[in-house]
Design a protein around this motif. Sequence first.
Motif, PDB file in Angstrom:
ATOM      1  N   ALA A 195      50.356  44.169  52.802  1.00  0.00           N
ATOM      2  CA  ALA A 195      50.633  44.365  51.345  1.00  0.00           C
ATOM      3  C   ALA A 195      50.523  43.176  50.455  1.00  0.00           C
ATOM      4  CB  ALA A 195      52.095  45.032  51.244  1.00  0.00           C
ATOM      5  N   THR A 196      50.662  41.944  51.198  1.00  0.00           N
ATOM      6  CA  THR A 196      50.719  40.524  50.428  1.00  0.00           C
ATOM      7  C   THR A 196      49.597  40.175  49.410  1.00  0.00           C
ATOM      8  OG1 THR A 196      51.904  39.567  52.377  1.00  0.00           O
ATOM      9  CG2 THR A 196      50.943  38.209  50.824  1.00  0.00           C
ATOM     10  N   PRO A 197      48.347  40.520  49.817  1.00  0.00           N
ATOM     11  CA  PRO A 197      47.435  40.236  48.729  1.00  0.00           C
ATOM     12  C   PRO A 197      47.373  41.223  47.573  1.00  0.00           C
ATOM     13  CG  PRO A 197      46.361  40.389  51.053  1.00  0.00           C
ATOM     14  CD  PRO A 197      47.709  40.934  51.008  1.00  0.00           C
ATOM     15  N   TRP A 198      47.862  42.315  47.528  1.00  0.00           N
ATOM     16  CA  TRP A 198      48.111  43.421  46.729  1.00  0.00           C
ATOM     17  C   TRP A 198      49.079  42.826  45.830  1.00  0.00           C
ATOM     18  CZ3 TRP A 198      44.623  47.164  45.808  1.00  0.00           C
ATOM     19  CH2 TRP A 198      43.674  47.583  46.819  1.00  0.00           C
ATOM     20  N   ILE A 199      50.278  42.605  46.432  1.00  0.00           N
ATOM     21  CA  ILE A 199      51.461  42.230  45.432  1.00  0.00           C
ATOM     22  C   ILE A 199      51.279  41.093  44.802  1.00  0.00           C
ATOM     23  CG2 ILE A 199      53.861  41.245  45.588  1.00  0.00           C
ATOM     24  CD1 ILE A 199      54.216  43.424  48.205  1.00  0.00           C
ATOM     25  N   SER A 200      50.567  40.124  45.605  1.00  0.00           N
ATOM     26  CA  SER A 200      50.303  38.848  44.791  1.00  0.00           C
ATOM     27  C   SER A 200      49.373  38.718  43.647  1.00  0.00           C
ATOM     28  CB  SER A 200      49.478  37.821  45.794  1.00  0.00           C
ATOM     29  OG  SER A 200      49.487  36.707  45.333  1.00  0.00           O
ATOM     30  N   LEU A 201      48.315  39.467  43.740  1.00  0.00           N
ATOM     31  CA  LEU A 201      47.184  39.702  42.702  1.00  0.00           C
ATOM     32  C   LEU A 201      47.559  40.483  41.577  1.00  0.00           C
ATOM     33  CD1 LEU A 201      43.771  39.977  44.729  1.00  0.00           C
ATOM     34  CD2 LEU A 201      44.572  38.024  43.192  1.00  0.00           C
ATOM     35  N   LEU A 202      48.369  41.825  41.927  1.00  0.00           N
ATOM     36  CA  LEU A 202      48.711  42.887  40.963  1.00  0.00           C
ATOM     37  C   LEU A 202      50.098  42.179  39.797  1.00  0.00           C
ATOM     38  CD1 LEU A 202      48.163  46.265  42.765  1.00  0.00           C
ATOM     39  CD2 LEU A 202      46.550  45.045  41.311  1.00  0.00           C
ATOM     40  N   THR A 203      50.426  41.159  40.325  1.00  0.00           N
ATOM     41  CA  THR A 203      51.611  40.929  39.607  1.00  0.00           C
ATOM     42  C   THR A 203      51.645  39.553  38.934  1.00  0.00           C
ATOM     43  OG1 THR A 203      52.775  39.995  41.551  1.00  0.00           O
ATOM     44  CG2 THR A 203      53.440  42.178  41.033  1.00  0.00           C
ATOM     45  N   THR A 204      50.446  38.703  39.365  1.00  0.00           N
ATOM     46  CA  THR A 204      50.117  37.409  38.571  1.00  0.00           C
ATOM     47  C   THR A 204      48.962  37.432  37.734  1.00  0.00           C
ATOM     48  OG1 THR A 204      48.881  36.846  40.625  1.00  0.00           O
ATOM     49  CG2 THR A 204      51.204  36.402  40.672  1.00  0.00           C
ATOM     50  N   ARG A 205      48.321  38.337  37.326  1.00  0.00           N
ATOM     51  CA  ARG A 205      47.073  38.369  36.631  1.00  0.00           C
ATOM     52  C   ARG A 205      47.477  39.451  35.213  1.00  0.00           C
ATOM     53  NH1 ARG A 205      46.090  35.261  40.403  1.00  0.00           N
ATOM     54  NH2 ARG A 205      44.142  35.599  41.558  1.00  0.00           N
ATOM     55  N   CYS A 206      46.758  39.194  34.088  1.00  0.00           N
ATOM     56  CA  CYS A 206      46.850  39.643  33.059  1.00  0.00           C
ATOM     57  C   CYS A 206      46.207  41.154  33.133  1.00  0.00           C
ATOM     58  CB  CYS A 206      46.334  39.033  31.787  1.00  0.00           C
ATOM     59  SG  CYS A 206      44.840  38.958  31.939  1.00  0.00           S
ATOM     60  N   PRO A 207      46.748  42.248  32.362  1.00  0.00           N
ATOM     61  CA  PRO A 207      46.278  43.748  32.535  1.00  0.00           C
ATOM     62  C   PRO A 207      44.949  43.767  32.315  1.00  0.00           C
ATOM     63  CG  PRO A 207      48.224  43.572  31.321  1.00  0.00           C
ATOM     64  CD  PRO A 207      47.865  42.142  31.722  1.00  0.00           C
ATOM     65  N   ASP A 208      44.285  43.129  31.274  1.00  0.00           N
ATOM     66  CA  ASP A 208      42.602  43.028  30.964  1.00  0.00           C
ATOM     67  C   ASP A 208      41.971  42.807  32.321  1.00  0.00           C
ATOM     68  OD1 ASP A 208      43.160  44.130  28.678  1.00  0.00           O
ATOM     69  OD2 ASP A 208      42.929  42.288  27.335  1.00  0.00           O
ATOM     70  N   HIS A 209      42.425  41.520  32.874  1.00  0.00           N
ATOM     71  CA  HIS A 209      41.676  41.038  34.013  1.00  0.00           C
ATOM     72  C   HIS A 209      41.795  42.116  35.090  1.00  0.00           C
ATOM     73  CE1 HIS A 209      40.287  38.407  36.918  1.00  0.00           C
ATOM     74  NE2 HIS A 209      41.207  38.624  37.783  1.00  0.00           N
ATOM     75  N   LEU A 210      43.042  42.579  35.326  1.00  0.00           N
ATOM     76  CA  LEU A 210      43.181  43.415  36.390  1.00  0.00           C
ATOM     77  C   LEU A 210      42.578  44.872  36.301  1.00  0.00           C
ATOM     78  CD1 LEU A 210      46.910  42.916  37.107  1.00  0.00           C
ATOM     79  CD2 LEU A 210      45.275  42.154  38.549  1.00  0.00           C
ATOM     80  N   ARG A 211      42.341  45.137  35.020  1.00  0.00           N
ATOM     81  CA  ARG A 211      41.535  46.368  34.958  1.00  0.00           C
ATOM     82  C   ARG A 211      39.889  46.235  35.084  1.00  0.00           C
ATOM     83  NH1 ARG A 211      45.299  47.785  31.096  1.00  0.00           N
ATOM     84  NH2 ARG A 211      44.739  46.172  29.416  1.00  0.00           N
ATOM     85  N   LYS A 212      39.375  45.015  35.057  1.00  0.00           N
ATOM     86  CA  LYS A 212      38.248  44.562  35.464  1.00  0.00           C
ATOM     87  C   LYS A 212      38.082  44.587  37.040  1.00  0.00           C
ATOM     88  CE  LYS A 212      37.440  41.822  31.303  1.00  0.00           C
ATOM     89  NZ  LYS A 212      37.131  40.657  30.662  1.00  0.00           N
ATOM     90  N   VAL A 213      39.056  44.004  37.573  1.00  0.00           N
ATOM     91  CA  VAL A 213      39.188  43.981  39.184  1.00  0.00           C
ATOM     92  C   VAL A 213      39.007  45.249  39.676  1.00  0.00           C
ATOM     93  CG1 VAL A 213      40.687  43.158  40.987  1.00  0.00           C
ATOM     94  CG2 VAL A 213      40.089  41.450  39.133  1.00  0.00           C
ATOM     95  N   LEU A 214      39.918  46.205  39.214  1.00  0.00           N
ATOM     96  CA  LEU A 214      40.214  47.482  39.933  1.00  0.00           C
ATOM     97  C   LEU A 214      38.825  48.233  39.571  1.00  0.00           C
ATOM     98  CD1 LEU A 214      43.890  48.265  38.819  1.00  0.00           C
ATOM     99  CD2 LEU A 214      43.152  47.644  40.977  1.00  0.00           C
ATOM    100  N   THR A 215      38.197  48.200  38.350  1.00  0.00           N
ATOM    101  CA  THR A 215      36.972  48.844  38.195  1.00  0.00           C
ATOM    102  C   THR A 215      36.073  48.290  39.150  1.00  0.00           C
ATOM    103  OG1 THR A 215      37.568  49.403  35.761  1.00  0.00           O
ATOM    104  CG2 THR A 215      35.112  49.541  36.550  1.00  0.00           C
ATOM    105  N   SER A 216      35.874  47.010  39.258  1.00  0.00           N
ATOM    106  CA  SER A 216      34.848  46.476  40.172  1.00  0.00           C
ATOM    107  C   SER A 216      35.129  46.769  41.627  1.00  0.00           C
ATOM    108  CB  SER A 216      34.663  45.133  40.062  1.00  0.00           C
ATOM    109  OG  SER A 216      34.221  44.584  38.896  1.00  0.00           O
ATOM    110  N   LEU A 217      36.373  46.815  42.007  1.00  0.00           N
ATOM    111  CA  LEU A 217      36.949  47.312  43.411  1.00  0.00           C
ATOM    112  C   LEU A 217      36.470  48.753  43.774  1.00  0.00           C
ATOM    113  CD1 LEU A 217      38.076  46.380  46.067  1.00  0.00           C
ATOM    114  CD2 LEU A 217      40.406  47.157  44.949  1.00  0.00           C
ATOM    115  N   GLU A 218      36.466  49.490  42.644  1.00  0.00           N
ATOM    116  CA  GLU A 218      36.317  51.153  43.138  1.00  0.00           C
ATOM    117  C   GLU A 218      34.760  51.038  43.340  1.00  0.00           C
ATOM    118  OE1 GLU A 218      40.005  53.283  40.688  1.00  0.00           O
ATOM    119  OE2 GLU A 218      38.026  53.033  39.701  1.00  0.00           O
TER     120      GLU A 218
END
Length: 322
Positions: A195-218
């Motif tokens: 869980a560590t990478p998920w917790i670290s990334l999802l709580t330390t990045r701004c929402p706009d950036h994370l939306r791009k990350v999640l879209t690319s990941l999918e």
Amino acid sequence: MKGYTMETNISMDTCWGTLGSVRPFPNFRPEKDIADIQSACQQKDVTTLVRIMTNRDNAQRQSLAQNYLSTTSKELTADLKRALSGDLESLMLDLLLTPDQFDAQRLHRAMKGLGTDEETLLEVLCTRSPPQLKGITSAYNKMYQKDLEKDLEGDTSGDFTKLLLALIKKENGTGTVDQDVNCLSEELNGEKADATPWISLLTTRCPDHLRKVLTSLEGAIGQPVDEALEKRFGGLMSGDLKLGLTTLVHCIQNPATYLAKRLQSMKGGVVQGVLVSHCEEDLLIVRVAYLRETGTSLYSALQSQFKGDFQNALLALCRAED
């Protein structure tokens, strides 16, 4: 169908530029409101109390409470308690709290007594910004003379606790989309769930950036992220963690849709919590999401589910049919 009647004389300029359903009342006259509230409390005139309390924004309600005490030498909360009861009393008292105090109260109640309401903890912590979370933490510590972080540690366990503690210290940092996608992809392909990478990334990045990350990941993994998390962290011992990570992902991707789905339960506490928390912030887009998800307007759903004065107060916060 028209919504619950608003007080008149609200100009279009006042309404412009907000996604909240409750806005500042432009003809705010504290002295008149105080006299009307005092009379309504004495006569148990619930209609007047609902009309005033739901047609003033939070700053105006705070002003009313302060001026009520100086004018009448009585606490407004005490008079409302004597005039009201049940769910309506609870709702009117909630409206007298500041936003930070209200969210702090929700967190405290979610941990109070036997069992923990993980879904409410996650709703508050996942939908709030870093500055809001700082205010909520401060309000919690002041209201209950307890440390929010220690209470979360005492009421939860394992990686779920780590997630909650990371959420209350959430950051709006930036990163490189490709690097973050690769990091999460590597975790999903690893031998053992971590869980560590998920917790670290999802709580330390701004929402706009994370939306791009999640879209690319999918795109990279060929399935929705929440489904990947369900499979990855779906073990019996990690149910809370799975719930926490999928909730956080849903809130990052589309917070309005997440809240709309929360409202579909039509549980009184959930509905009251969301409406009070979001009526001055973004309830209009939550209403749109609710209609899209269910085919029914939130206003109509509230009419069907609730009755009497409590229904009228909820409709006043919702404000109108979609």
